[in-house]
Design a protein around this motif. Structure first.
Motif, mmCIF file in Angstrom:
data_model
loop_
_atom_site.group_PDB
_atom_site.id
_atom_site.type_symbol
_atom_site.label_atom_id
_atom_site.label_comp_id
_atom_site.label_asym_id
_atom_site.label_seq_id
_atom_site.Cartn_x
_atom_site.Cartn_y
_atom_site.Cartn_z
ATOM 1 N N ASN A 27 36.955 22.328 16.350
ATOM 2 C CA ASN A 27 38.281 22.557 16.941
ATOM 3 C C ASN A 27 38.911 21.281 17.473
ATOM 4 O OD1 ASN A 27 39.229 25.126 16.634
ATOM 5 N ND2 ASN A 27 37.967 25.952 18.301
ATOM 6 N N SER A 28 38.069 20.364 17.975
ATOM 7 C CA SER A 28 38.652 19.174 18.602
ATOM 8 C C SER A 28 39.355 18.307 17.551
ATOM 9 C CB SER A 28 37.582 18.373 19.331
ATOM 10 O OG SER A 28 36.593 17.984 18.403
ATOM 11 N N ARG A 29 38.783 18.254 16.350
ATOM 12 C CA ARG A 29 39.434 17.466 15.286
ATOM 13 C C ARG A 29 40.317 18.329 14.377
ATOM 14 N NH1 ARG A 29 34.690 13.929 12.568
ATOM 15 N NH2 ARG A 29 33.425 15.757 13.092
ATOM 16 N N LYS A 30 40.316 19.631 14.617
ATOM 17 C CA LYS A 30 41.063 20.591 13.794
ATOM 18 C C LYS A 30 40.599 20.578 12.333
ATOM 19 C CE LYS A 30 45.103 21.000 16.673
ATOM 20 N NZ LYS A 30 46.518 21.074 16.796
ATOM 21 N N PHE A 31 39.266 20.586 12.153
ATOM 22 C CA PHE A 31 38.688 20.698 10.815
ATOM 23 C C PHE A 31 38.078 22.096 10.672
ATOM 24 C CE2 PHE A 31 37.677 15.846 10.700
ATOM 25 C CZ PHE A 31 39.019 15.589 10.450
ATOM 26 N N TYR A 32 38.403 22.763 9.561
ATOM 27 C CA TYR A 32 37.921 24.131 9.325
ATOM 28 C C TYR A 32 37.428 24.234 7.891
ATOM 29 C CZ TYR A 32 40.448 24.762 13.616
ATOM 30 O OH TYR A 32 40.869 24.611 14.906
ATOM 31 N N SER A 33 36.419 25.050 7.697
ATOM 32 C CA SER A 33 35.908 25.237 6.338
ATOM 33 C C SER A 33 35.531 26.681 6.119
ATOM 34 C CB SER A 33 34.656 24.379 6.125
ATOM 35 O OG SER A 33 35.030 23.107 5.697
ATOM 36 N N VAL A 34 35.813 27.172 4.930
ATOM 37 C CA VAL A 34 35.343 28.510 4.558
ATOM 38 C C VAL A 34 34.686 28.427 3.182
ATOM 39 C CG1 VAL A 34 37.006 29.822 5.933
ATOM 40 C CG2 VAL A 34 37.648 29.096 3.642
ATOM 41 N N GLN A 35 33.520 29.059 3.073
ATOM 42 C CA GLN A 35 32.811 29.034 1.792
ATOM 43 C C GLN A 35 33.467 29.978 0.783
ATOM 44 O OE1 GLN A 35 30.060 27.055 0.586
ATOM 45 N NE2 GLN A 35 31.104 28.050 -1.107
ATOM 46 N N PHE A 36 34.147 30.982 1.289
ATOM 47 C CA PHE A 36 34.781 31.974 0.407
ATOM 48 C C PHE A 36 36.207 31.534 0.063
ATOM 49 C CE2 PHE A 36 35.017 33.207 4.865
ATOM 50 C CZ PHE A 36 36.380 33.304 5.050
ATOM 51 N N HIS A 37 36.895 32.349 -0.733
ATOM 52 C CA HIS A 37 38.255 32.024 -1.187
ATOM 53 C C HIS A 37 39.285 32.901 -0.473
ATOM 54 C CE1 HIS A 37 37.335 29.250 -4.481
ATOM 55 N NE2 HIS A 37 36.206 29.933 -4.570
ATOM 56 N N PRO A 38 39.922 32.403 0.572
ATOM 57 C CA PRO A 38 40.908 33.237 1.266
ATOM 58 C C PRO A 38 42.151 33.496 0.433
ATOM 59 C CG PRO A 38 40.910 30.997 2.167
ATOM 60 C CD PRO A 38 39.780 31.072 1.181
ATOM 61 N N GLU A 39 42.355 32.685 -0.603
ATOM 62 C CA GLU A 39 43.610 32.781 -1.365
ATOM 63 C C GLU A 39 43.621 33.933 -2.365
ATOM 64 O OE1 GLU A 39 41.267 30.589 -1.635
ATOM 65 O OE2 GLU A 39 40.962 29.849 -3.662
ATOM 66 N N VAL A 40 42.444 34.485 -2.731
ATOM 67 C CA VAL A 40 42.470 35.547 -3.752
ATOM 68 C C VAL A 40 42.601 36.924 -3.094
ATOM 69 C CG1 VAL A 40 41.057 34.165 -5.340
ATOM 70 C CG2 VAL A 40 39.956 35.879 -3.922
ATOM 71 N N ASN A 41 43.159 37.858 -3.822
ATOM 72 C CA ASN A 41 43.438 39.177 -3.245
ATOM 73 C C ASN A 41 42.189 39.902 -2.773
ATOM 74 O OD1 ASN A 41 46.180 39.149 -3.477
ATOM 75 N ND2 ASN A 41 46.176 39.913 -5.581
ATOM 76 N N HIS A 42 41.056 39.611 -3.441
ATOM 77 C CA HIS A 42 39.829 40.322 -3.073
ATOM 78 C C HIS A 42 39.400 40.015 -1.631
ATOM 79 C CE1 HIS A 42 39.168 41.220 -7.333
ATOM 80 N NE2 HIS A 42 39.584 39.998 -7.544
ATOM 81 N N THR A 43 39.828 38.885 -1.099
ATOM 82 C CA THR A 43 39.528 38.596 0.305
ATOM 83 C C THR A 43 40.570 39.327 1.136
ATOM 84 O OG1 THR A 43 38.557 36.467 -0.229
ATOM 85 C CG2 THR A 43 39.312 36.758 2.041
ATOM 86 N N ARG A 44 40.110 40.438 1.746
ATOM 87 C CA ARG A 44 41.069 41.392 2.326
ATOM 88 C C ARG A 44 42.012 40.749 3.338
ATOM 89 N NH1 ARG A 44 37.593 46.470 2.026
ATOM 90 N NH2 ARG A 44 37.255 46.386 -0.233
ATOM 91 N N GLU A 45 41.446 39.872 4.175
ATOM 92 C CA GLU A 45 42.272 39.307 5.260
ATOM 93 C C GLU A 45 42.572 37.834 5.011
ATOM 94 O OE1 GLU A 45 43.302 41.230 7.946
ATOM 95 O OE2 GLU A 45 41.567 42.240 8.793
ATOM 96 N N GLY A 46 42.496 37.442 3.739
ATOM 97 C CA GLY A 46 42.639 36.024 3.393
ATOM 98 C C GLY A 46 43.978 35.427 3.791
ATOM 99 N N VAL A 47 45.051 36.183 3.533
ATOM 100 C CA VAL A 47 46.382 35.651 3.831
ATOM 101 C C VAL A 47 46.530 35.426 5.340
ATOM 102 C CG1 VAL A 47 48.849 36.160 3.756
ATOM 103 C CG2 VAL A 47 47.420 36.646 1.779
ATOM 104 N N LYS A 48 45.939 36.345 6.116
ATOM 105 C CA LYS A 48 45.993 36.191 7.572
ATOM 106 C C LYS A 48 45.300 34.886 7.985
ATOM 107 C CE LYS A 48 45.417 40.089 10.164
ATOM 108 N NZ LYS A 48 44.540 41.164 10.696
ATOM 109 N N MET A 49 44.167 34.607 7.359
ATOM 110 C CA MET A 49 43.422 33.385 7.707
ATOM 111 C C MET A 49 44.238 32.139 7.370
ATOM 112 S SD MET A 49 39.746 34.503 6.146
ATOM 113 C CE MET A 49 39.022 36.106 6.512
ATOM 114 N N LEU A 50 44.856 32.159 6.189
ATOM 115 C CA LEU A 50 45.680 30.999 5.795
ATOM 116 C C LEU A 50 46.892 30.870 6.727
ATOM 117 C CD1 LEU A 50 45.574 31.321 1.910
ATOM 118 C CD2 LEU A 50 44.550 29.510 3.273
ATOM 119 N N ALA A 51 47.456 32.017 7.092
ATOM 120 C CA ALA A 51 48.607 31.983 8.003
ATOM 121 C C ALA A 51 48.192 31.385 9.342
ATOM 122 C CB ALA A 51 49.174 33.382 8.194
ATOM 123 N N HIS A 52 47.000 31.774 9.824
ATOM 124 C CA HIS A 52 46.511 31.190 11.083
ATOM 125 C C HIS A 52 46.400 29.676 10.957
ATOM 126 C CE1 HIS A 52 46.023 34.889 13.035
ATOM 127 N NE2 HIS A 52 44.828 35.232 12.601
#
Ligand code: XMP
Length: 524
Positions: free
Chosen positions: A170-195
């Protein structure tokens, strides 16, 4: 004021464009650039945030593609996705390893909801409020994983097989996700990208099609002045929206040439003329060239799909040039180029499966000063949205993609006027029935094609030896992969009966079940 922007650094993942599209759906402008983009250039662009895409490589293989380590010192928030997540871990001193169990497909991921990315994620199962955890379905596709996070990072999500499904500093604002938030199968993906784009990067969401249209018109007026613009119009979405935008900007200074190559869908040429021609909806000069005979002549005896594409693409340009010469010198050549056409691939070119000759390629012998591409920054869905803002009829704006070489790639083997007639009529019946049955909404593309197969049939008491029409319908979001649509059997049967009864020269109707891959959407 500088447009707020998210930079998507492409490491060769198949969803690179999708990431940018999703960010834009959050009303934040995003651009895709190759991972080799220099740090100096990134400083100039000054993005509000950077997203590393996935990619096919491994961070420790010989093929590893890394980024300039200086990127991590710019003070810009970064989100790493899949390969991008591993890259961040690897380059900042964590440990990436081959996962004992690869994960592929929809996977239950447990996320910490007291984190910027996963705030407000709705859980698939109940936790007690104080747990601050949620189970959410995400799309995984990886063989490596982050085995140990770098110093300064904490784990923010895991699965049964993946100890670090997400991490953050958080201090450097670096985030990583192993999954793909951009594809529809990730139910809450758009919310994560919006955050990420709103909360972490502080973007306000100023990218709106209404304001794009207004500022595009102003910019075009300024650029064109009292110059003359020439545009090739195909009747497809991109060239139509480009033409209307130009017409709104400069009216009769615009001339549109519509080359009817005789390979359009049934009545399509007349429909284009009705909208854009004299008495139509727009102020512009419209020229229709009926060149069907010329195209059929050149295509005589040609069977190879790539050769057909080449002939159609080249002849289109020659006919356009001929018409342009009659007009004389113009200042600008308008083109409906859209963003996916201009994005450079992250890892260089892949094998050419089909060469896409879009109608409206570049003519050599037209006298113009500059090319003007008003839709250059837009994705397809944004082009449609811009079209709606411009008041273009919905039937035109939501039109499904139609290949530049038209029915030329929907007729297997040699193209003849007779085959064009058959496929046009069969296609019109098929579209009418599908629309009537209300099953078009989920389909990315559907059409009739003509196989080169003739077979024996019986009609009345007579033997027939006629063509087989192929009905094709696919569900797809990106046109790179596709599955055959499930059309109710009675609808298919109705199409079969009508096509055989109403279209002379057809005695068999087949439904194409093939996915892409291994098939392609068009038959040729
Ligand atoms: P395929 O057949 O490659 O099609 O799975 C993917 C998408 O591209 C369209 N397509 C073309 N578009 N010129 C074009 O402008 C072409 O030569 C061409 N070939 C295919 C196809 O309609 C689908 O949307």
């Amino acid at each position: 004021m500088q447009q707020e922007m998210i930079l998507v650094l492409d490491f060769g993942g198949q969803y690179n464009q999708l990431i940018a599209r999703r960010v834009r759906e959050c009303h934040v402008y995003a651009e895709v650039h190759p991972h080799t983009l220099s740090v100096e250039r990134i400083r100039e662009i000054n993005p509000a945030g950077i997203i590393f895409t996935g990619g096919p490589n491994s961070v420790f293989g010989e093929q590893a593609v890394l980024c300039d380590p200086e990127i991590f010192t710019l003070g810009i928030p970064i989100l790493g996705i899949c390969y991008g997540a591993q890259l961040m871990a690897h380059m900042l001193g964590g440990w990436v390893a081959t996962a004992p169990v690869s994960e592929y497909g929809e996977t239950l991921v447990q996320v910490r909801t007291n984190t910027p990315l996963f705030r407000g994620i709705i859980s698939e199962r109940a936790f007690s409020a104080k747990d601050e955890m949620a189970d959410t379905i995400c799309w995984m596709s990886h063989t490596d994983y982050i085995a140990k996070v770098p110093d300064g990072f904490e784990i923010t999500a895991h699965t049964d097989h993946c100890p670090v499904a997400a991490m953050q500093d958080n201090s450097r604002k670096f985030y990583s996700v192993q999954f793909h938030p951009e594809v529809n199968h990730t139910r809450e993906g758009v919310k994560m990208l919006a955050h990420f784009v709103h909360d972490v990067c502080g973007c306000r969401g100023t990218w709106q099609m209404g304001s794009f249209v207004q500022s595009a018109i102003t910019d075009l007026r300024e650029k064109i002045g009292d110059g003359r613009v020439l545009c090739a119009l195909s009747g497809g979405v991109d060239s139509s929206v480009a033409a209307v935008l130009l017409s709104r900007a400069v009216g009769k200074q615009l001339t549109c040439v519509f080359v009817d190559h005789g390979l359009l869908r049934k009545d399509e040429g007349d429909q284009v003329e009705a909208v854009f021609g004299p008495g139509g909806n727009y102020e512009l000069n419209f020229i229709r060239v009926n060149a069907a005979e010329e195209f059929y002549e050149k295509l005589k005896g040609v069977e190879d799909p790539e050769q057909k594409r080449k002939i159609i693409g080249e002849l289109f340009i020659r006919v356009f040039e001929r018409e342009a010469k009659k007009i004389g010198a113009v200042d600008f050549l308008g083109q409906g180029t859209i963003y996916p056409d201009v994005i450079e691939s992250g890892l260089g070119k892949s094998a050419t499966i089909k060469s896409h000759h879009n109608v409206g390629g570049l003519p050599d012998h037209v006298d113009f000063r500059e090319i003007i591409e008003p839709l250059r920054l837009l994705f397809k869905d944004e082009v449609r949205q811009a079209g709606r803002e411009l008041g273009i009829p919905e039937s035109l704006v939501s039109r499904q993609p139609f290949p530049g070489p038209g029915l030329g790639v929907r007729i297997v083997g040699e193209v003849t006027p007779e085959k064009v007639r058959i496929v046009q009529e069969a296609d019109a019946i098929y579209r009418e029935e599908v629309e009537k049955a209300g099953c078009a909404a989920t389909m990315g593309q559907y059409f009739a094609a003509l196989s080169n197969m003739r077979s024996v049939g019986v009609m009345g008491d007579f033997r027939t030896y006629d063509y087989a029409v192929v009905l094709r319908a696919v569900n797809t979001s990106d046109f790179m992969t596709a599955d055959a649509s499930e059309i109710p059997f009675e609808v298919l049967q109705r199409c079969m009966t009508r096509i055989i009864n109403e279209v002379r020269g057809v005695n068999r109707v087949l439904y194409d079940l093939t996915s892409k891959p291994p098939g392609t959407i068009e038959l040729e």
